[in-house]
Design an enzyme around this catalytic site. Structure first.
Site, PDB file in Angstrom:
ATOM      1  N   CYS A 116       0.816  -1.230   0.000  1.00 18.01           N
ATOM      2  CA  CYS A 116       0.000   0.000   0.000  1.00 18.01           C
ATOM      3  C   CYS A 116       0.842   1.269   0.000  1.00 18.01           C
ATOM      4  CB  CYS A 116      -0.962   0.000   1.179  1.00 18.01           C
ATOM      5  SG  CYS A 116      -2.254  -1.231   0.999  1.00 18.01           S
ATOM      6  N   HIS A 256      -3.417   7.461   3.043  1.00 21.47           N
ATOM      7  CA  HIS A 256      -3.801   6.188   2.426  1.00 21.47           C
ATOM      8  C   HIS A 256      -5.163   5.777   2.972  1.00 21.47           C
ATOM      9  CE1 HIS A 256      -3.826   2.160   0.995  1.00 21.47           C
ATOM     10  NE2 HIS A 256      -3.608   1.613   2.170  1.00 21.47           N
ATOM     11  N   ASN A 286     -10.214   0.301  -0.059  1.00 24.44           N
ATOM     12  CA  ASN A 286      -8.755   0.364  -0.136  1.00 24.44           C
ATOM     13  C   ASN A 286      -8.302  -0.134  -1.516  1.00 24.44           C
ATOM     14  OD1 ASN A 286      -6.000   0.079   0.103  1.00 24.44           O
ATOM     15  ND2 ASN A 286      -6.055  -0.949   2.097  1.00 24.44           N
TER      16      ASN A 286
HETATM   17  O1  UT7 Z   1      -3.721  -0.900   3.548  1.00 22.45           O
HETATM   18  C1  UT7 Z   1      -2.825  -1.810   4.073  1.00 22.45           C
HETATM   19  C2  UT7 Z   1      -2.860  -1.845   5.533  1.00 22.45           C
HETATM   20  N1  UT7 Z   1      -4.075  -2.457   6.028  1.00 22.45           N
HETATM   21  C3  UT7 Z   1      -4.736  -1.875   6.997  1.00 22.45           C
HETATM   22  O2  UT7 Z   1      -4.386  -0.790   7.409  1.00 22.45           O
HETATM   23  C4  UT7 Z   1      -5.895  -2.613   7.623  1.00 22.45           C
HETATM   24  C5  UT7 Z   1      -5.789  -2.574   9.122  1.00 22.45           C
HETATM   25  N2  UT7 Z   1      -6.844  -3.306   9.810  1.00 22.45           N
HETATM   26  C6  UT7 Z   1      -8.144  -2.906   9.810  1.00 22.45           C
HETATM   27  O3  UT7 Z   1      -8.525  -1.969   9.123  1.00 22.45           O
HETATM   28  C7  UT7 Z   1      -9.099  -3.618  10.744  1.00 22.45           C
HETATM   29  O4  UT7 Z   1      -8.363  -4.441  11.609  1.00 22.45           O
HETATM   30  C8  UT7 Z   1     -10.196  -4.467  10.040  1.00 22.45           C
HETATM   31  C9  UT7 Z   1     -11.184  -3.543   9.340  1.00 22.45           C
HETATM   32  C10 UT7 Z   1      -9.555  -5.405   9.040  1.00 22.45           C
HETATM   33  C11 UT7 Z   1     -10.975  -5.263  11.086  1.00 22.45           C
HETATM   34  O5  UT7 Z   1     -11.508  -4.393  12.080  1.00 22.45           O
HETATM   35  P1  UT7 Z   1     -11.286  -4.716  13.635  1.00 22.45           P
HETATM   36  O6  UT7 Z   1     -12.007  -3.668  14.364  1.00 22.45           O
HETATM   37  O7  UT7 Z   1      -9.808  -4.857  13.869  1.00 22.45           O
HETATM   38  O8  UT7 Z   1     -12.036  -6.076  13.807  1.00 22.45           O
HETATM   39  P2  UT7 Z   1     -11.476  -7.474  14.333  1.00 22.45           P
HETATM   40  O9  UT7 Z   1     -10.631  -8.117  13.305  1.00 22.45           O
HETATM   41  O10 UT7 Z   1     -10.914  -7.265  15.693  1.00 22.45           O
HETATM   42  O11 UT7 Z   1     -12.821  -8.284  14.474  1.00 22.45           O
HETATM   43  C12 UT7 Z   1     -13.819  -7.929  15.440  1.00 22.45           C
HETATM   44  C13 UT7 Z   1     -14.981  -8.894  15.290  1.00 22.45           C
HETATM   45  C14 UT7 Z   1     -14.555 -10.361  15.252  1.00 22.45           C
HETATM   46  O12 UT7 Z   1     -15.555 -11.116  15.915  1.00 22.45           O
HETATM   47  P3  UT7 Z   1     -15.322 -11.626  17.437  1.00 22.45           P
HETATM   48  O13 UT7 Z   1     -14.092 -12.472  17.386  1.00 22.45           O
HETATM   49  O14 UT7 Z   1     -15.147 -10.371  18.242  1.00 22.45           O
HETATM   50  O15 UT7 Z   1     -16.589 -12.376  17.720  1.00 22.45           O
HETATM   51  C15 UT7 Z   1     -14.573 -10.707  13.787  1.00 22.45           C
HETATM   52  O16 UT7 Z   1     -14.795 -12.063  13.548  1.00 22.45           O
HETATM   53  O17 UT7 Z   1     -15.654  -8.665  14.046  1.00 22.45           O
HETATM   54  C16 UT7 Z   1     -15.730  -9.877  13.290  1.00 22.45           C
HETATM   55  N3  UT7 Z   1     -15.640  -9.566  11.890  1.00 22.45           N
HETATM   56  C17 UT7 Z   1     -16.708  -9.196  11.151  1.00 22.45           C
HETATM   57  N4  UT7 Z   1     -18.008  -9.061  11.444  1.00 22.45           N
HETATM   58  C18 UT7 Z   1     -18.838  -8.650  10.462  1.00 22.45           C
HETATM   59  C19 UT7 Z   1     -14.532  -9.541  11.102  1.00 22.45           C
HETATM   60  N5  UT7 Z   1     -14.863  -9.156   9.852  1.00 22.45           N
HETATM   61  C20 UT7 Z   1     -16.212  -8.947   9.859  1.00 22.45           C
HETATM   62  C21 UT7 Z   1     -17.121  -8.535   8.873  1.00 22.45           C
HETATM   63  N6  UT7 Z   1     -18.423  -8.408   9.218  1.00 22.45           N
HETATM   64  N7  UT7 Z   1     -16.748  -8.252   7.603  1.00 22.45           N
END
Ligand code: UT7
Length: 331
Positions: A116, A256, A286
């Site tokens: 990225c 970004h 993204n």
């Molecule tokens: O551009 C390159 C660099 N990349 C980035 O900068 C991305 C960085 N990361 C992020 O933007 C975030 O970590 C994400 C958007 C990918 C995820 O958000 P988060 O707030 O970190 O969520 P999480 O991974 O901690 O997941 C929280 C909960 C989980 O459920 P439990 O374990 O708490 O029951 C996931 O299973 O949300 C669940 N979950 C979803 N629920 C509904 C994960 N993806 C989804 C989804 N819809 N699409």
């Protein structure tokens, strides 16, 4: 003669027509509009559906828009850099094909891959070629067909990424405009948090890797998020400090577009008012190498000659950094 700097003198962009909305994703994986919007800020993304078309298709369209807007003779272009994590083909250079297709018959070029941060790092490369005095017109294109490497059964990644392309022309400037300073960083600690396991030299594609879906993007979102929030904000703060820029001096932040929460953390660390923070993540998600040039193309009309722009990015590897650039024209 004043010191030579490298200015952006034109921009162009292209996004495919097909719109993948949060509503459509709700029918594909176990997710919902509320979760996606509140966790990422994304409402929809563009997907390139055209049969047989790869990243170059979008890169060419973005370059052609720039050429037409600027009334540029493509044979005057000295060099083309295609910043991308999704080249059309392994080995064969995408930039070479793009150059031929747009009629840049006097140019040489190559692809640049830093996930990225590809476009951000490409800005440094393009600028260096100009400042060295070796070339006068360097076309930097950021383009990615992320849909070609995303698993649309994996809700943790398929809601984030989209396809698109943007282009910027770098030319010499003697008025002190253009790229002023850069702070660019890498740290291999990030290698395992955001990657495609198979299809590279470490683990070539096999029936087994395909069956295990190892040809798709894997991301440990939480870990990447933590690194991205602190490093992108640190880099942007550092570039302000090094150049004695207060929040009042920064006209626009171009961050970004990975996650609205990362963008907000960066802006808050810089002490910037929301009105100075450029955002289009809700429309495109993204787009990896295309986020920064798509921002420039979308907000070009707002920029005035002499405006202080701060760019910031974070990506796989890890790769990250910030660039301070003075805008060079009124459109
Ligand atoms: O551009 C390159 C660099 N990349 C980035 O900068 C991305 C960085 N990361 C992020 O933007 C975030 O970590 C994400 C958007 C990918 C995820 O958000 P988060 O707030 O970190 O969520 P999480 O991974 O901690 O997941 C929280 C909960 C989980 O459920 P439990 O374990 O708490 O029951 C996931 O299973 O949300 C669940 N979950 C979803 N629920 C509904 C994960 N993806 C989804 C989804 N819809 N699409």
């Amino acid at each position: 003669m004043n010191k030579l700097s490298a200015a952006i003198t034109a921009v162009g962009a292209y996004v495919p027509d097909f719109i993948l909305t949060n509503k459509l994703l709700e029918e594909m994986v176990d997710t919902n509009d509320e979760w996606i919007t509140s966790r990422t800020g994304i409402k929809e993304r563009r997907i390139l559906k055209k049969e047989g078309a790869g990243t170059s298709y979008m890169a060419i369209k973005a370059a052609e828009e720039l050429i037409q807007k600027r009334n540029l003779d493509p044979t005057e272009i000295d060099m083309i850099i295609v910043a991308t994590a999704t080249p059309d083909l392994q080995v064969s250079c995408t930039a070479a094909y793009v150059a031929s297709e747009i009629g840049a018959t006097n140019a040489f070029g190559y692809d640049l891959q830093a996930a990225c941060s590809s476009f951000l790092f490409g800005m440094s490369t393009a600028s260096s070629y100009i400042v060295s005095g070796r070339y006068k017109k360097v076309l930097l294109i950021g383009a990615d067909k992320m849909s070609s490497i995303i698993d649309y059964t994996d809700r943790t990644t398929c809601i984030i990424f989209g396809d698109g392309a943007g282009a910027a022309l770098f030319e010499p400037n003697e008025e002190g405009l253009g790229l002023q300073d850069e702070y660019l960083r890498t740290d291999g600690v990030g290698r395992n948090f955001l990657k495609i396991d198979a299809g590279g030299s470490q683990l070539p594609t096999s029936l087994e890797t395909v069956q295990n879906r190892q040809h798709y993007v894997y991301q440990d979102g939480k870990s990447v998020f933590k690194f991205a929030v602190s490093n992108m904000a640190d880099a942007a703060a550092k570039i302000m400090e090094r150049n004695n820029l207060s929040d009042n001096d920064v006209t626009w932040l171009l961050p970004h577009q990975a996650n609205m929460r990362i963008i907000n953390a960066t802006a808050s660390r810089m002490g910037l008012d929301d009105s100075k923070v450029l955002v289009n993540i809700e429309k495109y998600g993204n787009t990896t190498s295309a986020t920064l040039p798509l921002l420039m193309a979308d907000f070009e009309k707002k920029f005035k000659k002499g405006d202080n722009l701060v760019f910031a990015a974070f990506g796989g590897g890890f790769t990250w950094g910030s660039i301070y650039l003075k805008w060079a024209y009124n459109s």
